[in-house]
Design an enzyme around this catalytic site. Structure first.
Site, PDB file in Angstrom:
ATOM      1  N   HIS A  17       0.843  -1.201   0.000  1.00  0.00           N
ATOM      2  CA  HIS A  17       0.000   0.000   0.000  1.00  0.00           C
ATOM      3  C   HIS A  17       0.877   1.251   0.000  1.00  0.00           C
ATOM      4  O   HIS A  17       1.341   1.697   1.050  1.00  0.00           O
ATOM      5  CB  HIS A  17      -0.917  -0.046   1.239  1.00  0.00           C
ATOM      6  CG  HIS A  17      -1.998   0.982   1.248  1.00  0.00           C
ATOM      7  ND1 HIS A  17      -3.311   0.679   1.550  1.00  0.00           N
ATOM      8  CD2 HIS A  17      -1.991   2.311   1.000  1.00  0.00           C
ATOM      9  CE1 HIS A  17      -4.051   1.771   1.485  1.00  0.00           C
ATOM     10  NE2 HIS A  17      -3.262   2.778   1.158  1.00  0.00           N
ATOM     11  N   HIS A  19       0.993   5.017  -2.254  1.00  0.00           N
ATOM     12  CA  HIS A  19       0.397   5.857  -3.308  1.00  0.00           C
ATOM     13  C   HIS A  19       1.478   6.578  -4.085  1.00  0.00           C
ATOM     14  O   HIS A  19       2.296   7.286  -3.489  1.00  0.00           O
ATOM     15  CB  HIS A  19      -0.561   6.882  -2.701  1.00  0.00           C
ATOM     16  CG  HIS A  19      -1.789   6.280  -2.095  1.00  0.00           C
ATOM     17  ND1 HIS A  19      -2.971   6.164  -2.779  1.00  0.00           N
ATOM     18  CD2 HIS A  19      -2.013   5.730  -0.873  1.00  0.00           C
ATOM     19  CE1 HIS A  19      -3.892   5.588  -2.001  1.00  0.00           C
ATOM     20  NE2 HIS A  19      -3.328   5.308  -0.833  1.00  0.00           N
ATOM     21  N   HIS A 205      -9.798   0.519   0.246  1.00  0.00           N
ATOM     22  CA  HIS A 205      -9.594   1.371   1.425  1.00  0.00           C
ATOM     23  C   HIS A 205     -10.873   1.298   2.261  1.00  0.00           C
ATOM     24  O   HIS A 205     -11.942   1.734   1.797  1.00  0.00           O
ATOM     25  CB  HIS A 205      -9.423   2.837   1.003  1.00  0.00           C
ATOM     26  CG  HIS A 205      -8.036   3.220   0.590  1.00  0.00           C
ATOM     27  ND1 HIS A 205      -7.543   2.996  -0.663  1.00  0.00           N
ATOM     28  CD2 HIS A 205      -7.048   3.849   1.281  1.00  0.00           C
ATOM     29  CE1 HIS A 205      -6.310   3.470  -0.735  1.00  0.00           C
ATOM     30  NE2 HIS A 205      -5.979   3.994   0.432  1.00  0.00           N
ATOM     31  N   GLU A 208     -11.143   3.131   7.781  1.00  0.00           N
ATOM     32  CA  GLU A 208     -10.243   4.236   8.134  1.00  0.00           C
ATOM     33  C   GLU A 208     -11.112   5.413   8.583  1.00  0.00           C
ATOM     34  O   GLU A 208     -11.234   5.678   9.764  1.00  0.00           O
ATOM     35  CB  GLU A 208      -9.364   4.609   6.928  1.00  0.00           C
ATOM     36  CG  GLU A 208      -8.319   5.676   7.242  1.00  0.00           C
ATOM     37  CD  GLU A 208      -7.642   6.214   5.990  1.00  0.00           C
ATOM     38  OE1 GLU A 208      -8.200   6.125   4.892  1.00  0.00           O
ATOM     39  OE2 GLU A 208      -6.523   6.778   6.135  1.00  0.00           O
ATOM     40  N   ASP A 297       1.760   4.061   2.934  1.00  0.00           N
ATOM     41  CA  ASP A 297       0.673   4.930   2.458  1.00  0.00           C
ATOM     42  C   ASP A 297       1.238   6.057   1.594  1.00  0.00           C
ATOM     43  O   ASP A 297       1.177   5.973   0.378  1.00  0.00           O
ATOM     44  CB  ASP A 297      -0.166   5.483   3.624  1.00  0.00           C
ATOM     45  CG  ASP A 297      -1.621   5.719   3.231  1.00  0.00           C
ATOM     46  OD1 ASP A 297      -2.028   5.254   2.136  1.00  0.00           O
ATOM     47  OD2 ASP A 297      -2.352   6.356   4.006  1.00  0.00           O
TER      48      ASP A 297
END
Ligand code: ZN
Length: 356
Positions: A17, A19, A205, A208, A297
């Site tokens: 994970h 980005h 996702h 969260e 992330d």
């Protein structure tokens, strides 16, 4: 015996994970922004990195998200996308990552006139260049891409079709990202149906900004094989943190199927899902047998690396064995064919020098 940063750096890592638009090199962002006349809060790489990290830690989501307006602004041409992807792979290889799935939302990179397919190809070219260059520098890394659709927009079917069309060379999976609360996975039912029919791996996702029900929807309606963050799945466990536990159906599903939870310690603290790294629910979830994995992330935005995230966990009491277990869970959770996951697991076992 506690691990030093150098020892952690040397360990093989598997990153599920990360980005692409959250991990640019500060110097690259500054250079590319100058080329297009985009104004940044600072043109000094160290100061810019510090500013982003401070904003991310401020607890203010608007300030946290500001960074992405800058990174996405410079990621609108094929050359720039290729460069950002190439550098991401190189930086991760130097951080000890042996396998990464980089994710991004193609629909956010169309402002310069690129088509969705051109975006995907530019990123893939960069990934391949990065892998080849890393190898020349002595780092063996494999890298793949996950395509994101934005939760609050309506292009998920198109992005699902794009993922299917680019399966193999360019793409190993699909995700939905962006605001979770108020934008349920069920808004993208059609995309998930299409992906399911074509056996395309999905991660979502969830858990969260929204609670366990959102994780439930990701697993049920979305048939997700992994959950991005997934931290709030603990809300489906009665007595969590105590002795007497009763697991709800959602938590039981994730535990029984060993659904990897893509936890991102620092990011989770910054977005308020965890009170601190020491107080992160991932420790207890791991103790209960959930497939907890460690992820970055957004490396630039949060000011982290895999090594720094693992060091923070060691600081919070994790042992080398704990890191080993989480890395193996990540290897087996990769969106790769079985034999390639086994190879990855083998590399992890060798690199750690530990028995299963
Ligand atoms: Zn994420």
């Amino acid at each position: 015996m506690t691990l030093t940063t150098d020892e952690i750096l040397a360990l093989p890592k598997v990153l599920l994970h990360d980005h692409l638009d959250g991990g640019l090199r500060p110097a690259t962002l500054i250079e590319l922004a100058a080329e297009i006349g985009h104004e940044l809060p600072s043109t000094d790489p160290d100061e810019l990195a510090r500013l982003f990290a401070t904003n991310a830690a401020s607890g203010d989501l608007v300030r946290y998200l500001e960074a992405f307006a800058h990174t996405i602004a410079v990621m609108q041409t094929a050359d720039n996308l290729r460069r950002v992807a190439r550098e991401a792979v190189l930086d991760l290889a130097a951080d000890g990552v042996i396998y990464v799935e980089l994710r991004y939302a193609p629909e956010q990179h169309l402002a310069g006139g690129l088509s969705l397919q051109e975006v995907v190809e530019a990123v893939q070219d960069g990934i391949e260049e990065g892998v080849a260059e890393a190898l020349e520098a002595g780092y063996a890394i494999r890298a793949a891409a996950i395509l994101d659709a934005m939760r609050h927009l309506d292009r998920s079917v198109e992005i699902a079709e794009l993922a299917l069309a680019n399966r193999g060379r360019c793409c190993v999976g699909f995700d939905i990202a962006g605001p979770e609360l108020g934008f349920p996975a069920s808004d993208h039912r059609e995309a998930f149906q299409l992906l399911r029919e074509h056996h395309m791996p999905v991660t979502i996702h969830a858990g969260e900004a929204d609670g366990a029900a959102s994780v439930g929807e990701a697993l049920g309606l979305g048939s997700a094989r992994r959950i991005g963050h997934g931290v709030r799945i603990h809300e489906d466990i009665d007595g969590f943190g105590g002795e007497e536990l009763v697991l709800g159906l959602i938590a039981q599903h994730a535990l029984d199927l060993q659904i990897p939870l893509e936890c991102c310690p620092t990011s989770n603290v910054q977005t308020g899902v965890a009170p601190s790294i020491a107080g992160h629910p991932m420790h207890e979830l791991r103790n209960l047998g959930f497939a907890v994995t460690v992820n970055t992330d957004n490396r630039l935005v949060s000011g982290v690396s895999m090594t720094s995230e693992m060091a923070a966990l060691v600081e919070a009491g994790w042992t080398k064995e704990d890191l080993f277990e989480a890395t193996l869970a990540a290897a087996w959770g990769a969106f790769l064919p079985y034999d390639e996951k086994a190879d990855l697991a083998e590399l992890v076992i060798e690199g750690y020098g530990l028995e299963l």
